[in-house]
Design a protein around this motif. Structure first.
Motif, PDB file in Angstrom:
ATOM      1  N   LYS A  74      -4.597   7.980  -2.399  1.00 16.73           N
ATOM      2  CA  LYS A  74      -4.881   7.006  -1.335  1.00 16.73           C
ATOM      3  C   LYS A  74      -6.139   7.454  -0.600  1.00 16.73           C
ATOM      4  CE  LYS A  74      -2.816   4.584   2.604  1.00 16.73           C
ATOM      5  NZ  LYS A  74      -2.593   3.289   1.923  1.00 16.73           N
ATOM      6  N   ASP A 113      -5.769   2.345  -3.126  1.00 15.60           N
ATOM      7  CA  ASP A 113      -4.485   2.919  -3.513  1.00 15.60           C
ATOM      8  C   ASP A 113      -4.375   2.935  -5.030  1.00 15.60           C
ATOM      9  OD1 ASP A 113      -3.413   3.362  -0.941  1.00 15.60           O
ATOM     10  OD2 ASP A 113      -2.884   1.258  -0.755  1.00 15.60           O
ATOM     11  N   THR A 141      -9.273   0.523   2.093  1.00 13.69           N
ATOM     12  CA  THR A 141      -8.197   1.303   1.482  1.00 13.69           C
ATOM     13  C   THR A 141      -8.240   1.160  -0.031  1.00 13.69           C
ATOM     14  OG1 THR A 141      -6.785   0.918   3.409  1.00 13.69           O
ATOM     15  CG2 THR A 141      -5.712   1.710   1.419  1.00 13.69           C
ATOM     16  N   HIS A 190       0.820  -1.201   0.000  1.00 13.94           N
ATOM     17  CA  HIS A 190       0.000   0.000   0.000  1.00 13.94           C
ATOM     18  C   HIS A 190       0.858   1.255   0.000  1.00 13.94           C
ATOM     19  CE1 HIS A 190      -3.833  -2.000   0.425  1.00 13.94           C
ATOM     20  NE2 HIS A 190      -3.348  -2.748   1.404  1.00 13.94           N
ATOM     21  N   THR A 206      -8.466  -2.907  -0.477  1.00 13.24           N
ATOM     22  CA  THR A 206      -8.665  -3.798   0.663  1.00 13.24           C
ATOM     23  C   THR A 206      -9.891  -3.335   1.434  1.00 13.24           C
ATOM     24  OG1 THR A 206      -6.281  -4.191   0.892  1.00 13.24           O
ATOM     25  CG2 THR A 206      -7.661  -4.749   2.772  1.00 13.24           C
ATOM     26  N   GLN A 239      -5.005  -0.884  -5.993  1.00 15.03           N
ATOM     27  CA  GLN A 239      -5.067  -1.930  -4.976  1.00 15.03           C
ATOM     28  C   GLN A 239      -6.172  -1.573  -3.994  1.00 15.03           C
ATOM     29  OE1 GLN A 239      -0.349  -3.184  -4.787  1.00 15.03           O
ATOM     30  NE2 GLN A 239      -1.130  -1.741  -3.298  1.00 15.03           N
ATOM     31  N   GLU A 296      -8.771   6.206   2.424  1.00 12.18           N
ATOM     32  CA  GLU A 296      -9.010   5.296   3.536  1.00 12.18           C
ATOM     33  C   GLU A 296     -10.371   5.606   4.141  1.00 12.18           C
ATOM     34  OE1 GLU A 296      -4.924   4.185   5.603  1.00 12.18           O
ATOM     35  OE2 GLU A 296      -5.154   6.358   5.454  1.00 12.18           O
TER      36      GLU A 296
END
Length: 218
Positions: A98, A112, A110, A6, A137, A135, A100
């Motif tokens: 990014k 990214d 998250t 990340h 999550t 990416q 969050e």
């Protein structure tokens, strides 16, 4: 097992957040897009040329507005790099974002996004390439679903060749920013569709199948 690297948020000497990447790294220090200074301070010679720094600042300001519009509260950065000696004229760079989130039932979420840009000049024409990777999550914990984790990465590339550029100056800078921005936005839309189809819908199928099996054996 999928391993995701990340993006890391850091803070410059004036308290402004930005993201770490190889494009702004020198040893253990990372250049801030806000100040063009490395944190922690280092005797670095890795800086964009004055003309490219001007383009970098413009691109960063516009990308920051784009991120705020699409993502709300998120951290973003833009970094540019001159070509190495002997390489074709042009420039390269990276656009980073990014996001969050912590919400009801979501323990961690998250997003990214990394967009690598390569621009090559050929006279008054330019070739543009944008290599985008995201990416994601998501970790949730609720009484209804239990513990659920979704993690994955998707990539999408776009290119435009032989694009006629305006004359050098502010107009050319804005032309680069607009061209790259359009390609980047197209890639992000495609990546959102990929995630929805590949990860979210598949996880929904698995969850529904588990619920069906639970009912069968009750």
């Amino acid at each position: 097992m999928l391993t995701l690297n990340h993006l890391v948020v850091c803070t410059d000497n004036e308290g402004r957040d930005y993201l770490q990447h190889e494009y702004n790294r020198d040893g253990d220090s990372y250049r801030s897009p806000w100040s063009n200074k490395y944190c922690p301070p280092t005797e670095s010679s890795f800086f964009p040329s004055p003309a490219l720094r001007t383009l970098e600042e413009k691109a960063f300001n516009i990308f920051t507005s784009y991120v705020k519009l699409y993502y709300g509260e998120a951290t973003s950065s833009v970094f540019m790099m001159d070509p190495i000696p002997g390489a074709a004229p042009g420039f390269s760079g990276c656009y980073l974002v990014k996001k969050e989130l912590e919400d009801s039932g979501v323990t961690n979420a998250t997003w990214d996004g990394t967009h690598i840009v390569v621009v090559t000049f050929n006279g008054d024409n330019a070739d543009y390439q944008v290599f985008s990777t995201v990416q994601m999550t998501i970790d949730t914990k609720t009484d209804k679903v239990g513990n659920l984790s979704i993690a994955g990465a998707c990539s999408h590339n776009d290119k435009k060749e032989g694009v006629k550029m305006p004359a050098e100056g502010p107009a050319r800078d804005m032309f680069h920013i607009k061209t790259i921005g359009t390609m980047l936005e197209t890639n992000e839309k495609e990546l959102r569709v990929q995630f929805d189809n590949v990860y979210v819908n598949k996880q929904r199928e698995i969850t529904n199948s588990c619920r069906f099996l639970d009912k069968m054996f009750q």
